[in-house]
Design a protein around this motif. Sequence first.
Motif, PDB file in Angstrom:
ATOM      1  N   ALA A 164      -4.001   5.635  -9.697  1.00 20.98           N
ATOM      2  CA  ALA A 164      -5.142   5.889  -8.788  1.00 20.98           C
ATOM      3  C   ALA A 164      -5.962   4.436  -8.631  1.00 20.98           C
ATOM      4  CB  ALA A 164      -5.918   7.097  -9.510  1.00 20.98           C
ATOM      5  N   LYS A 165      -5.891   3.705  -9.552  1.00 19.79           N
ATOM      6  CA  LYS A 165      -6.524   2.359  -9.467  1.00 19.79           C
ATOM      7  C   LYS A 165      -8.003   2.411  -9.301  1.00 19.79           C
ATOM      8  CE  LYS A 165      -2.319   0.087  -7.850  1.00 19.79           C
ATOM      9  NZ  LYS A 165      -1.714  -0.231  -9.269  1.00 19.79           N
ATOM     10  N   GLY A 166      -8.713   3.485  -9.864  1.00 22.66           N
ATOM     11  CA  GLY A 166     -10.101   3.415  -9.998  1.00 22.66           C
ATOM     12  C   GLY A 166     -10.691   4.326  -8.800  1.00 22.66           C
ATOM     13  N   ARG A 167      -9.800   4.993  -8.052  1.00 20.20           N
ATOM     14  CA  ARG A 167     -10.007   6.265  -7.168  1.00 20.20           C
ATOM     15  C   ARG A 167     -10.375   7.278  -7.816  1.00 20.20           C
ATOM     16  NH1 ARG A 167      -5.634   5.602  -2.611  1.00 20.20           N
ATOM     17  NH2 ARG A 167      -4.589   5.250  -4.474  1.00 20.20           N
ATOM     18  N   TYR A 168     -10.820   8.368  -7.403  1.00 16.31           N
ATOM     19  CA  TYR A 168     -11.118   9.897  -7.971  1.00 16.31           C
ATOM     20  C   TYR A 168     -11.931   9.501  -9.060  1.00 16.31           C
ATOM     21  CZ  TYR A 168      -7.221   9.559  -4.638  1.00 16.31           C
ATOM     22  OH  TYR A 168      -6.616   9.282  -3.519  1.00 16.31           O
ATOM     23  N   SER A 169     -12.769   8.853  -9.283  1.00 16.09           N
ATOM     24  CA  SER A 169     -13.416   8.739 -10.609  1.00 16.09           C
ATOM     25  C   SER A 169     -14.077   9.787 -11.309  1.00 16.09           C
ATOM     26  CB  SER A 169     -14.475   7.504 -10.764  1.00 16.09           C
ATOM     27  OG  SER A 169     -15.426   7.667  -9.742  1.00 16.09           O
ATOM     28  N   GLU A 176       0.912   4.130  -2.845  1.00 17.76           N
ATOM     29  CA  GLU A 176       0.757   5.507  -2.592  1.00 17.76           C
ATOM     30  C   GLU A 176       1.797   6.310  -3.002  1.00 17.76           C
ATOM     31  OE1 GLU A 176      -2.114   6.957  -1.585  1.00 17.76           O
ATOM     32  OE2 GLU A 176      -2.832   4.865  -1.844  1.00 17.76           O
ATOM     33  N   LYS A 189      -3.953   8.322 -13.567  1.00 15.56           N
ATOM     34  CA  LYS A 189      -5.163   7.618 -13.725  1.00 15.56           C
ATOM     35  C   LYS A 189      -4.798   5.968 -13.257  1.00 15.56           C
ATOM     36  CE  LYS A 189      -7.101   7.074 -17.595  1.00 15.56           C
ATOM     37  NZ  LYS A 189      -8.021   7.300 -18.701  1.00 15.56           N
ATOM     38  N   VAL A 237      -6.593  14.312  -5.166  1.00 14.70           N
ATOM     39  CA  VAL A 237      -5.414  13.055  -4.934  1.00 14.70           C
ATOM     40  C   VAL A 237      -4.336  13.749  -3.775  1.00 14.70           C
ATOM     41  CG1 VAL A 237      -3.785  11.982  -5.885  1.00 14.70           C
ATOM     42  CG2 VAL A 237      -5.622  12.461  -7.253  1.00 14.70           C
ATOM     43  N   SER A 282       0.688  -1.020   0.189  1.00 13.27           N
ATOM     44  CA  SER A 282      -0.093  -0.062  -0.010  1.00 13.27           C
ATOM     45  C   SER A 282       0.997   1.201  -0.019  1.00 13.27           C
ATOM     46  CB  SER A 282      -1.030  -0.061   1.218  1.00 13.27           C
ATOM     47  OG  SER A 282      -1.661   1.121   1.100  1.00 13.27           O
ATOM     48  N   SER A 284      -4.494  12.083  -0.364  1.00 10.09           N
ATOM     49  CA  SER A 284      -3.715  10.682  -0.149  1.00 10.09           C
ATOM     50  C   SER A 284      -2.285  10.996  -0.086  1.00 10.09           C
ATOM     51  CB  SER A 284      -4.196   9.809  -1.423  1.00 10.09           C
ATOM     52  OG  SER A 284      -5.505   9.755  -1.314  1.00 10.09           O
TER      53      SER A 284
END
Length: 161
Positions: free
Chosen positions: A102-107, A54, A99, A157, A50, A160
Amino acid sequence: MIARGCKVLAAGCAMAAAFLTACSSSSSSASSASASASASSASASSASASASTEAALCTSLANFKQSILDLKHTNVRSTGISGISNQFSKIEQQFNTLKADAKGRYSSQINAMSTALSGLSSSLNAAKANLNGGTLTAVASSAGAVVTAGNNLITAVSHSC
């Protein structure tokens, strides 16, 4: 900051393992300690993965942010449409990396950025095909939309990082 979080997580796992070991009966304390150690190791590995995810996201964010700033400070009078076009290419490349990280976050922010980039691409193509006041205005407006969408993504972002 990420390293400190990993140390805290590892310390918490070690304390939990010690607590579980102390609370177990004597006949199963060895197996409980072994299971706790395995769980602690798995948690530490997960935390490490993780943390590296990040770190990649934060590096991508820094590169993307610089590309947005470069677009914002591009002087169209001195660089022409090619200057905006070059910045567009850099932003698009940095955005794709961000993108992916981000692995699907902040769509919602990513979708808004994709839309803004698509608009700038269309405006640039129109200006290259027929350079006039109208197409230049469209490029300027689209570039502003990219900067706004980019700043919104950066803000999201950044929490994070």
